[in-house]
Design a protein around this motif. Structure first.
Motif, PDB file in Angstrom:
ATOM      1  N   ARG A  54       9.721  -1.446   6.111  1.00  0.00           N
ATOM      2  CA  ARG A  54      10.656  -0.415   6.599  1.00  0.00           C
ATOM      3  C   ARG A  54      10.171   0.188   7.907  1.00  0.00           C
ATOM      4  O   ARG A  54      10.939   0.340   8.870  1.00  0.00           O
ATOM      5  CB  ARG A  54      10.798   0.677   5.537  1.00  0.00           C
ATOM      6  N   GLU A 100       0.361  -0.889   7.957  1.00  0.00           N
ATOM      7  CA  GLU A 100       1.227   0.227   7.592  1.00  0.00           C
ATOM      8  C   GLU A 100       0.909   1.448   8.444  1.00  0.00           C
ATOM      9  O   GLU A 100       1.819   2.118   8.961  1.00  0.00           O
ATOM     10  CB  GLU A 100       1.054   0.580   6.113  1.00  0.00           C
ATOM     11  N   ARG A 137       3.435   2.959  11.180  1.00  0.00           N
ATOM     12  CA  ARG A 137       3.883   4.340  10.982  1.00  0.00           C
ATOM     13  C   ARG A 137       3.752   5.129  12.284  1.00  0.00           C
ATOM     14  O   ARG A 137       4.628   5.924  12.646  1.00  0.00           O
ATOM     15  CB  ARG A 137       3.065   4.996   9.861  1.00  0.00           C
ATOM     16  N   ARG A 178       5.266  -2.108  -3.398  1.00  0.00           N
ATOM     17  CA  ARG A 178       5.727  -0.853  -2.813  1.00  0.00           C
ATOM     18  C   ARG A 178       5.175  -0.687  -1.395  1.00  0.00           C
ATOM     19  O   ARG A 178       5.888  -0.264  -0.482  1.00  0.00           O
ATOM     20  CB  ARG A 178       5.294   0.321  -3.686  1.00  0.00           C
ATOM     21  N   ARG A 179       3.891  -1.032  -1.210  1.00  0.00           N
ATOM     22  CA  ARG A 179       3.305  -0.905   0.125  1.00  0.00           C
ATOM     23  C   ARG A 179       3.935  -1.894   1.093  1.00  0.00           C
ATOM     24  O   ARG A 179       4.171  -1.578   2.260  1.00  0.00           O
ATOM     25  CB  ARG A 179       1.793  -1.125   0.046  1.00  0.00           C
ATOM     26  N   GLU A 202       7.315  -0.519   2.130  1.00  0.00           N
ATOM     27  CA  GLU A 202       7.194   0.606   3.060  1.00  0.00           C
ATOM     28  C   GLU A 202       6.759   0.117   4.442  1.00  0.00           C
ATOM     29  O   GLU A 202       7.273   0.589   5.468  1.00  0.00           O
ATOM     30  CB  GLU A 202       6.188   1.612   2.514  1.00  0.00           C
TER      31      GLU A 202
END
Length: 329
Positions: free
Chosen positions: A257, A287, A291, A250-251, A254
C-alpha cells in the motif's frame, strides 16, 4: 576410522567424549568407547513399598556422577564394568505416580572401554539380556507417607501397601548422603530401572538434540516422554509458523500500500512480486523507506491545511504574503 566408529552401536559423540575425559587418564577415541543410557531409579512406589522423593532424586543426580557399575551389588574390583559420566532427573508431566506426583526418573549415561573380554557383555546389553539395574545408596531419612514418622527412629503402626484415608502407605526415602554403586541384577526393586532404548535426552531444546542426531546420521529412537516432548515442541513451532505467516501477510500488504502511494505509476502485481521475495528484516526496511517516501508525497502528521484557513503572515526577512501553493494542482 571416524566413519567406522559412527557405525558402531553405542559409539560416543564429541560431547560424550569430553565428559568421559574427566574420568579417563588419557584421551579415548570413539572406537574405544561404548556408551548406553540407563534409568537408575524413579519416584514410583517400588516392590519393597518404598520410593525416592523428587528432591532425593535431584541430590542423587549429583552423587551418582562418576559412580561405577558392578554386578549384584558385590563390591569386588573384578565386578567393575562401567562408569556413569552424565546424570540428571527427567520429568514426564503427562504421567502420575501412585502417590500422585509427576513421574520423575533418574537417568544416566554410562560408558565402558571396549575390550575382547567385554564384547559378550556389550552384545548382551544391546540384545536386552543384561538390562535390569539396582542402586546402592544411603539416605538419612525413611519417612512414613501417612504420618511422616521416620521409620528408623520412631516406627509407626502404618503398614506399607495399605491405604489410610485414601493415602497409600509406603516409605519415602529422603536426604541422600552417599551413592555407592549401581548394579546389574536379575530382579530390581524398581521395575522401571534398567538399560533403556534410544538416545538419552540431551540438555536443551528438542531442536538441539534432533539436529545433532540428524547431522550425525543417527536415528531417533525416543522414549514415550521424549516423543511427547518432541510433539509438543513441533506443535509450538506450527503455531508460531501460522502466526508468523499472518504477520508477514499483513506487513506485505501494508508495504505494498505504501509503495503504491509513494510511486503511483508502479503496477501492483510487479511491486508485489518484488516484495514477496524479501525476508522479514528486508521487508521491514522497505516498509520504513516507503512510509517515508509516501509521507513526503502526501504529508501526514503536520498541521492540517484547509482552504478556509487564513494566509500566514510573512516571515521575518521575506517580502509579501505567502502564496497558496499548497492548493495548486
Amino acid at each position: 576410522m571416524k566413519e567406522q566408529a559412527e557405525k558402531l552401536a553405542g559409539a560416543p559423540g564429541p560431547e560424550d567424549l569430553a565428559l568421559i575425559g574427566k574420568y579417563a587418564r588419557r584421551e579415548l577415541s570413539p572406537e574405544e568407547v561404548y556408551i548406553f543410557p540407563v534409568v537408575l531409579c524413579d519416584n514410583e512406589v517400588d516392590r519393597d513399598g518404598e520410593r525416592f522423593s523428587i528432591p532425593a532424586l535431584e541430590k542423587l543426580a549429583e552423587l551418582f556422577l562418576g559412580r561405577t557399575g558392578i554386578f549384584d551389588h558385590d563390591p569386588k574390583g573384578r565386578n567393575q564394568t562401567a562408569r556413569i559420566y552424565r546424570c540428571r532427573v527427567e520429568r514426564d508431566p503427562d504421567r502420575r505416580t501412585r502417590a500422585g506426583e509427576v513421574y520423575c526418573a533418574l537417568r544416566a549415561d554410562a560408558y565402558m572401554v571396549r575390550s575382547p573380554e567385554n564384547q559378550g557383555l556389550i552384545l548382551e546389553i544391546d540384545g536386552g539380556i543384561k538390562k535390569e539395574v539396582s542402586v546402592g545408596c544411603a539416605c538419612a531419612a525413611a519417612r512414613c507417607s501417612v504420618c511422616g514418622a521416620d521409620r528408623r527412629q520412631s516406627p509407626c503402626g502404618h503398614r506399607p501397601g495399605e491405604e489410610y484415608g485414601g493415602v497409600l502407605c509406603h516409605t519415602v526415602l529422603e536426604d541422600p548422603t552417599d551413592a555407592y554403586e549401581w548394579s546389574f541384577v536379575a530382579v530390581p526393586a524398581q521395575p522401571a530401572a534398567g538399560v533403556v532404548k534410544g538416545r538419552s535426552a540431551l540438555p536443551g531444546e528438542p531442536a538441539e538434540w534432533v539436529a545433532k542426531a540428524l547431522e550425525a546420521g543417527e536415528g531417533l529412537d525416543l522414549s514415550p516422554a521424549e516423543a511427547r516432548e518432541l510433539a509438543r515442541w513441533a506443535g509450538g513451532l506450527e503455531k508460531l509458523a501460522r502466526e508468523g505467516r499472518l504477520l508477514r501477510e499483513r506487513r506485505l500488504e501494508e508495504t505494498l500500500r505504501l509503495g503504491l502511494l509513494a510511486h503511483p505509476g508502479l503496477e501492483r502485481a510487479l511491486l508485489k512480486k518484488a516484495l514477496e521475495g524479501l525476508d522479514p528484516l528486508e521487508l521491514e526496511e522497505w516498509e520504513a523507506a516507503l512510509r517515508k517516501a509516501a509521507a513526503r508525497r502526501l504529508p501526514v502528521g503536520e498541521r492540517p491545511l484547509v482552504q478556509t484557513a487564513p494566509e500566514e503572515s510573512p516571515r521575518e526577512g521575506e517580502a509579501g504574503p505567502q502564496s497558496n501553493r499548497q492548493f495548486m494542482v
